[in-house]
Scaffold this motif. Structure first.
Motif, PDB file in Angstrom:
ATOM      1  N   THR A   1       0.844  -1.193   0.000  1.00 19.65           N
ATOM      2  CA  THR A   1       0.000   0.000   0.000  1.00 19.65           C
ATOM      3  C   THR A   1       0.879   1.242   0.000  1.00 19.65           C
ATOM      4  O   THR A   1       2.054   1.184   0.346  1.00 19.65           O
ATOM      5  N   GLU A   2       0.293   2.342  -0.395  1.00 17.32           N
ATOM      6  CA  GLU A   2       0.963   3.629  -0.282  1.00 17.32           C
ATOM      7  C   GLU A   2      -0.095   4.726  -0.212  1.00 17.32           C
ATOM      8  O   GLU A   2      -1.256   4.494  -0.492  1.00 17.32           O
ATOM      9  N   ILE A   3       0.343   5.906   0.216  1.00 15.96           N
ATOM     10  CA  ILE A   3      -0.571   7.034   0.305  1.00 15.96           C
ATOM     11  C   ILE A   3      -0.050   8.179  -0.550  1.00 15.96           C
ATOM     12  O   ILE A   3       1.127   8.223  -0.912  1.00 15.96           O
ATOM     13  N   GLY A   4      -0.949   9.074  -0.842  1.00 18.59           N
ATOM     14  CA  GLY A   4      -0.598  10.309  -1.522  1.00 18.59           C
ATOM     15  C   GLY A   4      -1.374  11.445  -0.875  1.00 18.59           C
ATOM     16  O   GLY A   4      -2.476  11.243  -0.362  1.00 18.59           O
ATOM     17  N   ILE A   5      -0.794  12.618  -0.854  1.00 17.60           N
ATOM     18  CA  ILE A   5      -1.475  13.788  -0.320  1.00 17.60           C
ATOM     19  C   ILE A   5      -1.589  14.797  -1.451  1.00 17.60           C
ATOM     20  O   ILE A   5      -0.584  15.242  -1.998  1.00 17.60           O
ATOM     21  N   THR A   6      -2.828  15.108  -1.822  1.00 16.64           N
ATOM     22  CA  THR A   6      -3.084  16.047  -2.914  1.00 16.64           C
ATOM     23  C   THR A   6      -3.363  17.423  -2.338  1.00 16.64           C
ATOM     24  O   THR A   6      -4.257  17.588  -1.519  1.00 16.64           O
ATOM     25  N   ASP A   7      -2.576  18.402  -2.771  1.00 23.14           N
ATOM     26  CA  ASP A   7      -2.753  19.785  -2.340  1.00 23.14           C
ATOM     27  C   ASP A   7      -3.880  20.413  -3.151  1.00 23.14           C
ATOM     28  O   ASP A   7      -3.808  20.496  -4.373  1.00 23.14           O
ATOM     29  N   ASN A   8      -4.921  20.848  -2.478  1.00 16.85           N
ATOM     30  CA  ASN A   8      -6.054  21.488  -3.133  1.00 16.85           C
ATOM     31  C   ASN A   8      -6.279  22.896  -2.590  1.00 16.85           C
ATOM     32  O   ASN A   8      -7.374  23.428  -2.647  1.00 16.85           O
ATOM     33  N   THR A   9      -5.243  23.509  -2.044  1.00 17.20           N
ATOM     34  CA  THR A   9      -5.411  24.845  -1.475  1.00 17.20           C
ATOM     35  C   THR A   9      -5.794  25.872  -2.534  1.00 17.20           C
ATOM     36  O   THR A   9      -6.361  26.903  -2.209  1.00 17.20           O
ATOM     37  N   ASP A  10      -5.495  25.563  -3.793  1.00 21.43           N
ATOM     38  CA  ASP A  10      -5.900  26.477  -4.872  1.00 21.43           C
ATOM     39  C   ASP A  10      -7.300  26.150  -5.403  1.00 21.43           C
ATOM     40  O   ASP A  10      -7.834  26.863  -6.247  1.00 21.43           O
ATOM     41  N   GLY A  11      -7.914  25.058  -4.917  1.00 26.50           N
ATOM     42  CA  GLY A  11      -9.277  24.700  -5.294  1.00 26.50           C
ATOM     43  C   GLY A  11      -9.424  24.018  -6.639  1.00 26.50           C
ATOM     44  O   GLY A  11     -10.534  23.847  -7.123  1.00 26.50           O
ATOM     45  N   LYS A  12      -8.338  23.577  -7.244  1.00 30.15           N
ATOM     46  CA  LYS A  12      -8.397  22.981  -8.584  1.00 30.15           C
ATOM     47  C   LYS A  12      -8.604  21.470  -8.594  1.00 30.15           C
ATOM     48  O   LYS A  12      -8.833  20.895  -9.637  1.00 30.15           O
ATOM     49  N   HIS A  13      -8.514  20.810  -7.435  1.00 32.10           N
ATOM     50  CA  HIS A  13      -8.583  19.347  -7.408  1.00 32.10           C
ATOM     51  C   HIS A  13      -9.785  18.818  -6.634  1.00 32.10           C
ATOM     52  O   HIS A  13      -9.764  17.697  -6.146  1.00 32.10           O
ATOM     53  N   ALA A  14     -10.818  19.591  -6.492  1.00 31.45           N
ATOM     54  CA  ALA A  14     -11.992  19.150  -5.721  1.00 31.45           C
ATOM     55  C   ALA A  14     -12.665  17.976  -6.419  1.00 31.45           C
ATOM     56  O   ALA A  14     -12.833  17.986  -7.635  1.00 31.45           O
ATOM     57  N   PRO A  15     -13.035  16.944  -5.658  1.00 30.74           N
ATOM     58  CA  PRO A  15     -13.699  15.788  -6.274  1.00 30.74           C
ATOM     59  C   PRO A  15     -15.108  16.152  -6.738  1.00 30.74           C
ATOM     60  O   PRO A  15     -15.765  17.005  -6.159  1.00 30.74           O
ATOM     61  N   LYS A  16     -15.544  15.486  -7.757  1.00 30.05           N
ATOM     62  CA  LYS A  16     -16.888  15.698  -8.283  1.00 30.05           C
ATOM     63  C   LYS A  16     -17.790  14.580  -7.774  1.00 30.05           C
ATOM     64  O   LYS A  16     -17.341  13.521  -7.427  1.00 30.05           O
ATOM     65  N   GLY A  17     -19.062  14.820  -7.738  1.00 29.00           N
ATOM     66  CA  GLY A  17     -19.996  13.768  -7.381  1.00 29.00           C
ATOM     67  C   GLY A  17     -20.771  14.067  -6.118  1.00 29.00           C
ATOM     68  O   GLY A  17     -20.644  15.124  -5.501  1.00 29.00           O
ATOM     69  N   PHE A  18     -21.548  13.089  -5.735  1.00 32.03           N
ATOM     70  CA  PHE A  18     -22.480  13.221  -4.622  1.00 32.03           C
ATOM     71  C   PHE A  18     -21.776  13.492  -3.292  1.00 32.03           C
ATOM     72  O   PHE A  18     -22.253  14.254  -2.468  1.00 32.03           O
ATOM     73  N   PHE A  19     -20.637  12.840  -3.049  1.00 30.65           N
ATOM     74  CA  PHE A  19     -19.954  12.976  -1.769  1.00 30.65           C
ATOM     75  C   PHE A  19     -18.779  13.945  -1.826  1.00 30.65           C
ATOM     76  O   PHE A  19     -17.951  13.954  -0.934  1.00 30.65           O
ATOM     77  N   GLY A  20     -18.678  14.750  -2.865  1.00 25.18           N
ATOM     78  CA  GLY A  20     -17.569  15.681  -3.000  1.00 25.18           C
ATOM     79  C   GLY A  20     -17.527  16.687  -1.863  1.00 25.18           C
ATOM     80  O   GLY A  20     -18.504  17.359  -1.572  1.00 25.18           O
ATOM     81  N   VAL A  21     -16.399  16.779  -1.195  1.00 23.89           N
ATOM     82  CA  VAL A  21     -16.203  17.723  -0.109  1.00 23.89           C
ATOM     83  C   VAL A  21     -15.014  18.586  -0.479  1.00 23.89           C
ATOM     84  O   VAL A  21     -13.943  18.066  -0.794  1.00 23.89           O
ATOM     85  N   LYS A  22     -15.185  19.884  -0.449  1.00 29.33           N
ATOM     86  CA  LYS A  22     -14.082  20.778  -0.782  1.00 29.33           C
ATOM     87  C   LYS A  22     -13.201  20.929   0.456  1.00 29.33           C
ATOM     88  O   LYS A  22     -13.652  21.401   1.498  1.00 29.33           O
ATOM     89  N   ALA A  23     -11.950  20.493   0.334  1.00 31.91           N
ATOM     90  CA  ALA A  23     -10.995  20.539   1.440  1.00 31.91           C
ATOM     91  C   ALA A  23      -9.643  20.998   0.903  1.00 31.91           C
ATOM     92  O   ALA A  23      -9.377  20.894  -0.294  1.00 31.91           O
ATOM     93  N   PRO A  24      -8.767  21.508   1.773  1.00 32.70           N
ATOM     94  CA  PRO A  24      -7.470  21.982   1.306  1.00 32.70           C
ATOM     95  C   PRO A  24      -6.514  20.861   0.896  1.00 32.70           C
ATOM     96  O   PRO A  24      -5.647  21.063   0.064  1.00 32.70           O
ATOM     97  N   TYR A  25      -6.673  19.674   1.460  1.00 36.61           N
ATOM     98  CA  TYR A  25      -5.826  18.528   1.131  1.00 36.61           C
ATOM     99  C   TYR A  25      -6.688  17.277   1.096  1.00 36.61           C
ATOM    100  O   TYR A  25      -7.680  17.177   1.809  1.00 36.61           O
ATOM    101  N   TYR A  26      -6.283  16.319   0.264  1.00 36.75           N
ATOM    102  CA  TYR A  26      -6.956  15.022   0.209  1.00 36.75           C
ATOM    103  C   TYR A  26      -5.922  13.939   0.407  1.00 36.75           C
ATOM    104  O   TYR A  26      -4.849  13.971  -0.200  1.00 36.75           O
ATOM    105  N   LEU A  27      -6.251  12.979   1.255  1.00 35.71           N
ATOM    106  CA  LEU A  27      -5.393  11.829   1.484  1.00 35.71           C
ATOM    107  C   LEU A  27      -5.920  10.697   0.618  1.00 35.71           C
ATOM    108  O   LEU A  27      -7.086  10.319   0.727  1.00 35.71           O
ATOM    109  N   THR A  28      -5.080  10.195  -0.267  1.00 38.41           N
ATOM    110  CA  THR A  28      -5.475   9.085  -1.124  1.00 38.41           C
ATOM    111  C   THR A  28      -4.681   7.856  -0.705  1.00 38.41           C
ATOM    112  O   THR A  28      -3.520   7.953  -0.347  1.00 38.41           O
ATOM    113  N   MET A  29      -5.348   6.723  -0.739  1.00 42.96           N
ATOM    114  CA  MET A  29      -4.710   5.471  -0.351  1.00 42.96           C
ATOM    115  C   MET A  29      -4.797   4.504  -1.516  1.00 42.96           C
ATOM    116  O   MET A  29      -5.844   4.393  -2.160  1.00 42.96           O
TER     117      MET A  29
END
Length: 80
Positions: A45-73
């Motif tokens: 396994t590995e993780i990634g941290i996506t910087d979204n402080t500029d608002g360009k990487h917000a997830p789309k869809g029903f559960f999309g939450v706008k946050a400054p960072y996203y932890l992906t596994m």
């Protein structure tokens, strides 16, 4: 506290400040992950941290939450 109690007491906060986190803090998160025991040894396994402080990487869809960072596994595809 056992896992069941922790799950029932969890809190969710959805109004995030779009502020940067210190690089040292992000590095500490990565270091903690590397030291944490694996739930299923033998599955890579590995993780990634996506910087979204500029608002360009917000997830789309029903559960999309706008946050400054996203932890992906990520994990390799195996049973479990």
């Amino acid at each position: 506290m056992n896992l069941y109690e922790a799950i029932s007491l969890r809190k969710s906060h959805r109004n995030f400040l779009m502020e940067e986190i210190e690089p040292e803090t992000l590095a500490e998160i990565g270091a903690f992950y590397e030291e944490a025991p694996s739930l299923f040894p033998g599955i890579k396994t590995e993780i990634g941290i996506t910087d979204n402080t500029d608002g360009k990487h917000a997830p789309k869809g029903f559960f999309g939450v706008k946050a400054p960072y996203y932890l992906t596994m990520y994990s390799e595809k195996k049973d479990r």
